[in-house]
Write a protein that holds these residues in place. Structure first.
Motif, PDB file in Angstrom:
ATOM      1  N   GLN A   1       0.828  -1.194   0.000  1.00  0.00           N
ATOM      2  CA  GLN A   1       0.000   0.000   0.000  1.00  0.00           C
ATOM      3  C   GLN A   1       0.872   1.258   0.000  1.00  0.00           C
ATOM      4  OE1 GLN A   1      -3.312  -0.578  -0.117  1.00  0.00           O
ATOM      5  NE2 GLN A   1      -3.705   1.577  -0.510  1.00  0.00           N
TER       6      GLN A   1
ATOM      7  N   LYS B   1       2.321   1.791  -3.517  1.00  0.00           N
ATOM      8  CA  LYS B   1       1.308   2.285  -4.450  1.00  0.00           C
ATOM      9  C   LYS B   1       1.040   3.768  -4.229  1.00  0.00           C
ATOM     10  CE  LYS B   1      -1.458  -1.275  -3.518  1.00  0.00           C
ATOM     11  NZ  LYS B   1      -2.633  -2.182  -3.519  1.00  0.00           N
ATOM     12  N   THR B   2       0.949   4.167  -2.964  1.00  0.00           N
ATOM     13  CA  THR B   2       0.703   5.570  -2.647  1.00  0.00           C
ATOM     14  C   THR B   2       1.852   6.442  -3.123  1.00  0.00           C
ATOM     15  OG1 THR B   2      -0.581   4.942  -0.687  1.00  0.00           O
ATOM     16  CG2 THR B   2       0.229   7.212  -0.786  1.00  0.00           C
TER      17      THR B   2
ATOM     18  N   LYS C   1      -9.492   2.005  -8.615  1.00  0.00           N
ATOM     19  CA  LYS C   1      -9.513   2.297  -7.177  1.00  0.00           C
ATOM     20  C   LYS C   1      -9.486   1.019  -6.364  1.00  0.00           C
ATOM     21  CE  LYS C   1     -11.708   6.841  -7.363  1.00  0.00           C
ATOM     22  NZ  LYS C   1     -12.884   7.665  -7.001  1.00  0.00           N
ATOM     23  N   ASN C   2     -10.195  -0.016  -6.818  1.00  0.00           N
ATOM     24  CA  ASN C   2     -10.172  -1.299  -6.123  1.00  0.00           C
ATOM     25  C   ASN C   2      -8.764  -1.876  -6.097  1.00  0.00           C
ATOM     26  OD1 ASN C   2     -10.289  -4.496  -6.469  1.00  0.00           O
ATOM     27  ND2 ASN C   2     -12.094  -3.895  -5.291  1.00  0.00           N
TER      28      ASN C   2
ATOM     29  N   LEU D   1      -5.909  -0.225  -6.309  1.00  0.00           N
ATOM     30  CA  LEU D   1      -5.017   0.591  -5.495  1.00  0.00           C
ATOM     31  C   LEU D   1      -5.300   0.459  -4.003  1.00  0.00           C
ATOM     32  CD1 LEU D   1      -5.028   3.801  -7.705  1.00  0.00           C
ATOM     33  CD2 LEU D   1      -3.095   2.274  -7.354  1.00  0.00           C
ATOM     34  N   GLU D   2      -6.548   0.145  -3.643  1.00  0.00           N
ATOM     35  CA  GLU D   2      -6.926   0.136  -2.236  1.00  0.00           C
ATOM     36  C   GLU D   2      -6.871  -1.241  -1.587  1.00  0.00           C
ATOM     37  OE1 GLU D   2     -10.794   1.842  -2.346  1.00  0.00           O
ATOM     38  OE2 GLU D   2     -10.062   3.861  -2.854  1.00  0.00           O
ATOM     39  N   ARG D   3      -6.713  -2.296  -2.380  1.00  0.00           N
ATOM     40  CA  ARG D   3      -6.760  -3.641  -1.819  1.00  0.00           C
ATOM     41  C   ARG D   3      -5.512  -3.933  -0.994  1.00  0.00           C
ATOM     42  NH1 ARG D   3      -8.343  -7.491  -5.623  1.00  0.00           N
ATOM     43  NH2 ARG D   3      -7.034  -9.112  -4.790  1.00  0.00           N
ATOM     44  N   GLU D   4      -5.702  -4.328   0.243  1.00  0.00           N
ATOM     45  CA  GLU D   4      -4.603  -4.573   1.167  1.00  0.00           C
ATOM     46  C   GLU D   4      -3.887  -5.887   0.884  1.00  0.00           C
ATOM     47  OE1 GLU D   4      -3.387  -2.630   3.391  1.00  0.00           O
ATOM     48  OE2 GLU D   4      -4.891  -1.051   3.394  1.00  0.00           O
TER      49      GLU D   4
END
Length: 331
Positions: A187, A190-191, A256-257, A259-262
């Motif tokens: 994460q 990615k950020t 978005k899914n 990028l946000e998936r842990e």
């Protein structure tokens, strides 16, 4: 210096002429006819020169339709190769520099991922899993995965889908090719990468304006960047309308899914022999991640294509084709 001034002057006058031309024929250019003509020529190229034919498959879930380009004359002597594209348009536009070469050695199965091209689903799921299930469901209906001998070549976003396929159905995939994909990015990584490019995934992956599209090309490619400056805005707008407008919201939700998936913080466990290919000038997923992926996957090797950015399938297509062919066909 004088020659540079002449070039700049020529470009300025060319821009003015094209702008006037656009205004004079605004009604024509309001309809994306130019890009649709180009898309039709690509279809003709796939059909006539690459022995590929379009097939649309309705899945048993009653919600999903997957569009494929598949080899018209499949041969038992040739292994099956599934080609999974990334975010930049549909499969035709991404693989146009590769299908001719690869069709000579493989039975090709080239799907449009769900919400790209002609593939669509009423399912509200926007995960990588739904992509993997849809592609495998389509391949089963086409008889591709029966009897083994199927390899998967994936690039960028397609790499996430390919790894999920291997994770969920390991017996289906014999060999795997991953090109310029951020599989296993944490994460935090990615950020950090998103911040480098402005932090808005929708503008980068799903362009809305000609400026957004030019930025996407600039980020994705290392060479050949100058040509996009010569393309008039109205043509880029037509490309955006054809490629992104129909399923814009779904494409943004997919990004978005992702990028946000842990769970992507853990690299996948893959036992299949894997070829990893990276451009040494990749600005989207830096080369260091290619090395990290190679260290994690024990049965893998890394090949670096010098002078190429993220879009290795365009900038280094011939080299990439040769690497894929020798890797998959080797015993």
């Amino acid at each position: 210096m004088a020659s540079m001034k002449l070039v700049l002057l020529f470009r300025r006058y060319l821009s003015i002429v094209l702008t006037l031309f656009q205004r004079l024929f605004s009604r024509l250019f309001d309809f994306p006819i130019l890009v649709q003509i180009a898309d039709s020529f690509l279809s003709l190229y796939f059909l006539a020169f690459c022995d590929l034919r379009p097939v649309t498959v309705d899945l048993d879930d009653g919600e999903t339709t997957v569009h494929f380009w598949i080899s018209g004359h499949r041969r038992i002597s040739r292994p099956n190769l599934v080609m999974l594209h990334g975010y930049g348009g549909n499969s035709k536009w991404q693989f146009v520099y590769q299908v001719s070469d690869l069709s000579k050695s493989f039975n090709l199965f080239i799907p449009d991922l769900v919400f790209f091209g002609k593939s669509y689903s009423k399912n509200s799921d926007r995960s990588v899993e739904i992509q993997a299930r849809s592609i495998v469901g389509g391949l089963r209906k086409l008889g591709c995965v029966e009897g083994g001998g199927t390899s998967v070549y994936s690039i960028s976003y397609g790499g996430f889908v390919a790894c999920k396929m291997v994770e969920m159905w390991p017996e289906m995939v014999e060999k795997l090719v991953i090109v310029s994909s951020g599989v296993g990015f944490t994460q935090q990584q990615k950020t950090a990468e998103m911040k480098k490019h402005g932090g808005d995934c929708s503008k980068m992956l799903v362009p809305k304006t000609p400026m957004d599209l030019r930025m996407l090309v600039k980020i994705s490619m290392n060479t050949g960047l100058a040509f996009v400056d010569w393309v008039p805005d109205f043509i880029l707008s037509q490309f955006i309308e054809v490629m992104y407008e129909k399923n814009r919201q779904e494409l943004i939700e997919l990004a978005k899914n992702l990028l946000e998936r842990e769970e992507e913080s853990e690299l996948p466990v893959i036992s299949q022999k894997t070829l990893i290919v990276w451009g040494d000038k990749d600005k989207v997923f830096p080369l260091e991640h290619g090395y990290r992926l190679q260290r994690h996957l024990q049965s893998s090797r890394l090949e670096i294509i010098k002078g190429s950015g993220h879009a290795v399938n365009i900038e280094g297509a011939t080299t990439l084709n040769n690497l894929i062919t020798s890797f998959v066909l080797s015993v």
